[in-house]
Structure formats: structure tokens, C-alpha cells
Design a protein around this motif. Structure first.
Motif, PDB file in Angstrom:
ATOM      1  N   LEU A 156     -45.355 -52.055  81.233  1.00  0.00           N
ATOM      2  CA  LEU A 156     -46.166 -51.379  82.242  1.00  0.00           C
ATOM      3  C   LEU A 156     -46.943 -50.178  81.720  1.00  0.00           C
ATOM      4  CD1 LEU A 156     -43.651 -51.337  85.205  1.00  0.00           C
ATOM      5  CD2 LEU A 156     -45.653 -52.784  84.968  1.00  0.00           C
ATOM      6  N   GLY A 157     -46.572 -49.671  80.595  1.00  0.00           N
ATOM      7  CA  GLY A 157     -47.165 -48.420  80.169  1.00  0.00           C
ATOM      8  C   GLY A 157     -46.314 -47.282  80.698  1.00  0.00           C
ATOM      9  N   ARG A 194     -36.505 -40.239 102.003  1.00  0.00           N
ATOM     10  CA  ARG A 194     -35.267 -40.735 101.386  1.00  0.00           C
ATOM     11  C   ARG A 194     -34.998 -40.029 100.062  1.00  0.00           C
ATOM     12  NH1 ARG A 194     -36.359 -46.597 100.259  1.00  0.00           N
ATOM     13  NH2 ARG A 194     -38.508 -46.156 100.768  1.00  0.00           N
ATOM     14  N   PRO A 195     -33.750 -39.694  99.783  1.00  0.00           N
ATOM     15  CA  PRO A 195     -33.423 -39.080  98.497  1.00  0.00           C
ATOM     16  C   PRO A 195     -33.502 -40.078  97.335  1.00  0.00           C
ATOM     17  CG  PRO A 195     -31.443 -39.412  99.766  1.00  0.00           C
ATOM     18  CD  PRO A 195     -32.588 -39.787 100.664  1.00  0.00           C
ATOM     19  N   GLY A 196     -33.396 -41.348  97.629  1.00  0.00           N
ATOM     20  CA  GLY A 196     -33.507 -42.376  96.600  1.00  0.00           C
ATOM     21  C   GLY A 196     -34.388 -43.494  97.131  1.00  0.00           C
ATOM     22  N   MET A 197     -35.370 -43.889  96.341  1.00  0.00           N
ATOM     23  CA  MET A 197     -36.241 -44.976  96.798  1.00  0.00           C
ATOM     24  C   MET A 197     -36.516 -45.938  95.661  1.00  0.00           C
ATOM     25  SD  MET A 197     -40.122 -43.611  97.188  1.00  0.00           S
ATOM     26  CE  MET A 197     -40.772 -45.249  97.172  1.00  0.00           C
ATOM     27  N   TRP A 198     -36.625 -47.197  96.012  1.00  0.00           N
ATOM     28  CA  TRP A 198     -36.887 -48.270  95.069  1.00  0.00           C
ATOM     29  C   TRP A 198     -38.350 -48.227  94.646  1.00  0.00           C
ATOM     30  CZ3 TRP A 198     -34.603 -51.408  91.916  1.00  0.00           C
ATOM     31  CH2 TRP A 198     -35.235 -52.577  91.490  1.00  0.00           C
ATOM     32  N   ILE A 199     -38.618 -48.217  93.348  1.00  0.00           N
ATOM     33  CA  ILE A 199     -39.986 -48.261  92.832  1.00  0.00           C
ATOM     34  C   ILE A 199     -40.187 -49.655  92.257  1.00  0.00           C
ATOM     35  CG2 ILE A 199     -41.655 -47.300  91.207  1.00  0.00           C
ATOM     36  CD1 ILE A 199     -40.168 -44.677  91.358  1.00  0.00           C
ATOM     37  N   SER A 200     -40.902 -50.474  93.010  1.00  0.00           N
ATOM     38  CA  SER A 200     -41.052 -51.879  92.625  1.00  0.00           C
ATOM     39  C   SER A 200     -41.770 -52.034  91.290  1.00  0.00           C
ATOM     40  CB  SER A 200     -41.768 -52.661  93.722  1.00  0.00           C
ATOM     41  OG  SER A 200     -43.043 -52.111  93.960  1.00  0.00           O
ATOM     42  N   GLU A 201     -42.739 -51.160  90.988  1.00  0.00           N
ATOM     43  CA  GLU A 201     -43.469 -51.270  89.722  1.00  0.00           C
ATOM     44  C   GLU A 201     -42.546 -51.115  88.519  1.00  0.00           C
ATOM     45  OE1 GLU A 201     -46.399 -49.072  92.496  1.00  0.00           O
ATOM     46  OE2 GLU A 201     -44.251 -49.136  92.158  1.00  0.00           O
ATOM     47  N   LEU A 202     -41.474 -50.364  88.702  1.00  0.00           N
ATOM     48  CA  LEU A 202     -40.556 -50.097  87.600  1.00  0.00           C
ATOM     49  C   LEU A 202     -39.264 -50.888  87.689  1.00  0.00           C
ATOM     50  CD1 LEU A 202     -40.829 -46.202  87.408  1.00  0.00           C
ATOM     51  CD2 LEU A 202     -41.983 -47.882  85.981  1.00  0.00           C
ATOM     52  N   GLY A 203     -38.936 -51.357  88.879  1.00  0.00           N
ATOM     53  CA  GLY A 203     -37.664 -52.053  89.064  1.00  0.00           C
ATOM     54  C   GLY A 203     -36.482 -51.110  89.001  1.00  0.00           C
ATOM     55  N   VAL A 204     -36.689 -49.855  89.458  1.00  0.00           N
ATOM     56  CA  VAL A 204     -35.634 -48.845  89.422  1.00  0.00           C
ATOM     57  C   VAL A 204     -35.639 -48.062  90.733  1.00  0.00           C
ATOM     58  CG1 VAL A 204     -35.678 -48.554  86.913  1.00  0.00           C
ATOM     59  CG2 VAL A 204     -37.123 -47.122  88.343  1.00  0.00           C
ATOM     60  N   THR A 205     -34.557 -47.339  90.960  1.00  0.00           N
ATOM     61  CA  THR A 205     -34.474 -46.444  92.106  1.00  0.00           C
ATOM     62  C   THR A 205     -34.743 -45.025  91.634  1.00  0.00           C
ATOM     63  OG1 THR A 205     -32.888 -47.854  93.240  1.00  0.00           O
ATOM     64  CG2 THR A 205     -32.964 -45.548  93.931  1.00  0.00           C
ATOM     65  N   ILE A 234     -45.314 -37.654  93.880  1.00  0.00           N
ATOM     66  CA  ILE A 234     -46.127 -38.868  93.853  1.00  0.00           C
ATOM     67  C   ILE A 234     -46.113 -39.382  92.426  1.00  0.00           C
ATOM     68  CG2 ILE A 234     -48.322 -37.684  93.422  1.00  0.00           C
ATOM     69  CD1 ILE A 234     -49.620 -39.792  95.313  1.00  0.00           C
ATOM     70  N   TYR A 235     -46.303 -40.683  92.261  1.00  0.00           N
ATOM     71  CA  TYR A 235     -46.314 -41.258  90.930  1.00  0.00           C
ATOM     72  C   TYR A 235     -47.442 -42.275  90.812  1.00  0.00           C
ATOM     73  CZ  TYR A 235     -43.798 -44.996  93.339  1.00  0.00           C
ATOM     74  OH  TYR A 235     -43.434 -45.982  94.212  1.00  0.00           O
ATOM     75  N   ALA A 236     -47.862 -42.515  89.577  1.00  0.00           N
ATOM     76  CA  ALA A 236     -48.911 -43.496  89.302  1.00  0.00           C
ATOM     77  C   ALA A 236     -48.783 -43.945  87.852  1.00  0.00           C
ATOM     78  CB  ALA A 236     -50.297 -42.883  89.522  1.00  0.00           C
ATOM     79  N   LEU A 237     -49.153 -45.187  87.609  1.00  0.00           N
ATOM     80  CA  LEU A 237     -49.202 -45.650  86.224  1.00  0.00           C
ATOM     81  C   LEU A 237     -50.230 -44.823  85.462  1.00  0.00           C
ATOM     82  CD1 LEU A 237     -49.081 -49.526  86.563  1.00  0.00           C
ATOM     83  CD2 LEU A 237     -47.420 -48.066  85.391  1.00  0.00           C
ATOM     84  N   GLN A 238     -49.910 -44.437  84.250  1.00  0.00           N
ATOM     85  CA  GLN A 238     -50.833 -43.653  83.444  1.00  0.00           C
ATOM     86  C   GLN A 238     -52.147 -44.395  83.245  1.00  0.00           C
ATOM     87  OE1 GLN A 238     -49.137 -41.732  80.032  1.00  0.00           O
ATOM     88  NE2 GLN A 238     -51.075 -41.745  78.936  1.00  0.00           N
ATOM     89  N   SER A 239     -52.088 -45.716  83.219  1.00  0.00           N
ATOM     90  CA  SER A 239     -53.297 -46.526  83.007  1.00  0.00           C
ATOM     91  C   SER A 239     -54.220 -46.524  84.223  1.00  0.00           C
ATOM     92  CB  SER A 239     -52.916 -47.967  82.653  1.00  0.00           C
ATOM     93  OG  SER A 239     -52.160 -48.539  83.703  1.00  0.00           O
ATOM     94  N   ARG A 279     -48.460 -32.398  87.078  1.00  0.00           N
ATOM     95  CA  ARG A 279     -47.678 -33.424  86.383  1.00  0.00           C
ATOM     96  C   ARG A 279     -46.359 -32.819  85.930  1.00  0.00           C
ATOM     97  NH1 ARG A 279     -49.529 -37.594  81.631  1.00  0.00           N
ATOM     98  NH2 ARG A 279     -47.439 -38.148  80.992  1.00  0.00           N
ATOM     99  N   ILE A 280     -45.278 -33.480  86.261  1.00  0.00           N
ATOM    100  CA  ILE A 280     -43.965 -32.942  85.922  1.00  0.00           C
ATOM    101  C   ILE A 280     -43.189 -33.821  84.954  1.00  0.00           C
ATOM    102  CG2 ILE A 280     -43.639 -31.532  87.980  1.00  0.00           C
ATOM    103  CD1 ILE A 280     -42.015 -33.876  89.165  1.00  0.00           C
ATOM    104  N   SER A 281     -43.597 -35.094  84.837  1.00  0.00           N
ATOM    105  CA  SER A 281     -42.831 -35.962  83.971  1.00  0.00           C
ATOM    106  C   SER A 281     -43.570 -37.271  83.748  1.00  0.00           C
ATOM    107  CB  SER A 281     -41.463 -36.246  84.607  1.00  0.00           C
ATOM    108  OG  SER A 281     -40.574 -36.771  83.663  1.00  0.00           O
ATOM    109  N   ALA A 282     -43.077 -38.013  82.793  1.00  0.00           N
ATOM    110  CA  ALA A 282     -43.535 -39.371  82.546  1.00  0.00           C
ATOM    111  C   ALA A 282     -42.292 -40.179  82.219  1.00  0.00           C
ATOM    112  CB  ALA A 282     -44.535 -39.412  81.396  1.00  0.00           C
ATOM    113  N   ILE A 283     -42.387 -41.470  82.299  1.00  0.00           N
ATOM    114  CA  ILE A 283     -41.192 -42.306  82.177  1.00  0.00           C
ATOM    115  C   ILE A 283     -40.392 -42.012  80.923  1.00  0.00           C
ATOM    116  CG2 ILE A 283     -42.346 -44.295  81.116  1.00  0.00           C
ATOM    117  CD1 ILE A 283     -39.515 -44.405  83.696  1.00  0.00           C
TER     118      ILE A 283
END
Length: 184
Positions: free
Chosen positions: A14-15, A94-105, A147-152, A167-171
Motif C-alpha cells: 500500500l505504501g 470509537r477508541p479503536g476502529m478498523w482501517i480497511s486499507e491497512l487491515g488493522v485496528t 485523520i489518515y491518508a495514503l501517502q500516495s 502530520r504526527i506519524s506514518a505507518i
């Protein structure tokens, strides 16, 4: 799955996913004036029937719509004078949410998360996405939003940064502290 293997898989397929935060310190009066000058209105929609109707108008499908509604997520939208959605997305507390693009919570320390935005092609390149993000953040004045977005996705990242999200972080940096991931 081993977290290191998960990160490698994500970066390779995914990048890099970029994460941003804001404290919602926007001039809500200026945002309201801008919306009014452009004949736009901001809505947080929680009624399942209205959301279903709006998605049909957009010819859009949301595979996990029932889950989103069940856990209290709400659709946020900018609508024009003809009552058409010009840009929309989702907001969750929600304190935890599923991110479908990453397949992680995602486990976030923020008060809310903005995700899954879309601007119909006919309305793109008019600043509606940016105005919707500012409207959402100003509705949560003083709270920390993520908020999050693919770097691409240069357009999305540019709009997010332009309106003042930081920006606070990247994967690749996720495991360092602000977020933790749990594979579903």
C-alpha cells in the motif's frame, strides 16, 4: 501476525499511511460565512434511513454500513443549495476502529477520527473536501481529531496539511507510541 511482517506487508502493498491531528482551533464563524457564501451547509447524519437515501443518491455502497451505524459513527457531509452532497466522510468517537486499507485496528488517543472521505467527480477541485474537514474540526472545537491518508494520495494529503492538520506519524513509525495496532 508478527508486527514487523505486518509493517513490511503494508509498506510493500500500500505504501505509507500518513496520520495527522488537529485540535479543531478553527474560526467557526469564518467557516460558517464561507459555507453560506457558497450556498453550502454542513450536516452530521445519524439517521440510518437518511444515510441509506444519501448513499443511493451518490450510487455509493459502504460494505460495513450497518456496523458503522451500530457503533455510532456518523456520516458528515457538505450539501449544496439543491440538497446534493458535494463531499462526505465519516466521523467516529470509537477508541479503536478498523482501517480497511491497512487491515488493522487503530487505537487512537484522539477524541475522534475522520475517515473514508469522498467528493463526487462533478464537485472535485472546488475546495469542498477542505471545507468539510474544517467544518468537522470546528464542530469539535478544542478536541483532538485524527485523520489518515495514503501517502500516495497527494490531493488528500495536500488538503489535510493546507488546512492546518499536523502530520504526527506514518505507518513505519506507528509502533513508537501514539498508536497501537492489532491485527483483526
Amino acid at each position: 501476525m508478527n508486527p514487523l511482517n505486518l509493517v513490511r506487508r503494508l509498506v510493500n502493498t500500500l505504501g505509507i499511511m500518513c496520520f495527522y491531528e488537529t485540535r479543531g482551533l478553527y474560526d467557526s464563524n469564518a467557516i460558517t460565512r464561507e459555507r453560506e457564501a457558497r450556498s453550502l451547509s454542513y450536516h452530521a447524519i445519524t439517521d440510518p434511513e437518511e444515510i441509506g437515501h444519501r448513499l443511493q443518491e451518490l450510487r455509493a455502497t459502504v460494505p460495513d454500513l450497518q456496523h458503522r451505524l451500530h457503533v455510532g459513527d456518523r456520516m458528515i457531509a457538505l450539501m449544496n443549495a439543491e440538497d446534493l452532497i458535494v463531499s462526505h466522510g465519516w466521523m467516529t468517537d470509537r477508541p479503536g476502529m478498523w482501517i480497511s486499507e491497512l487491515g488493522v485496528t487503530l487505537r487512537s488517543r484522539g477524541n475522534y477520527v475522520l475517515y473514508d472521505f469522498y467528493t463526487p467527480e462533478a464537485f472535485q477541485r472546488n475546495g469542498y473536501y477542505s471545507l468539510l474537514l474544517r467544518s468537522a474540526a470546528s464542530s469539535r472545537r478544542g478536541e483532538t481529531g485524527i485523520i489518515y491518508a495514503l501517502q500516495s494520495n497527494g490531493a488528500s494529503n495536500g488538503a489535510i496539511r493546507k488546512i492546518g492538520f499536523r502530520r504526527i506519524s506514518a505507518i513505519g513509525l506507528m509502533l513508537a507510541g501514539r498508536f497501537s495496532f492489532r491485527h483483526r
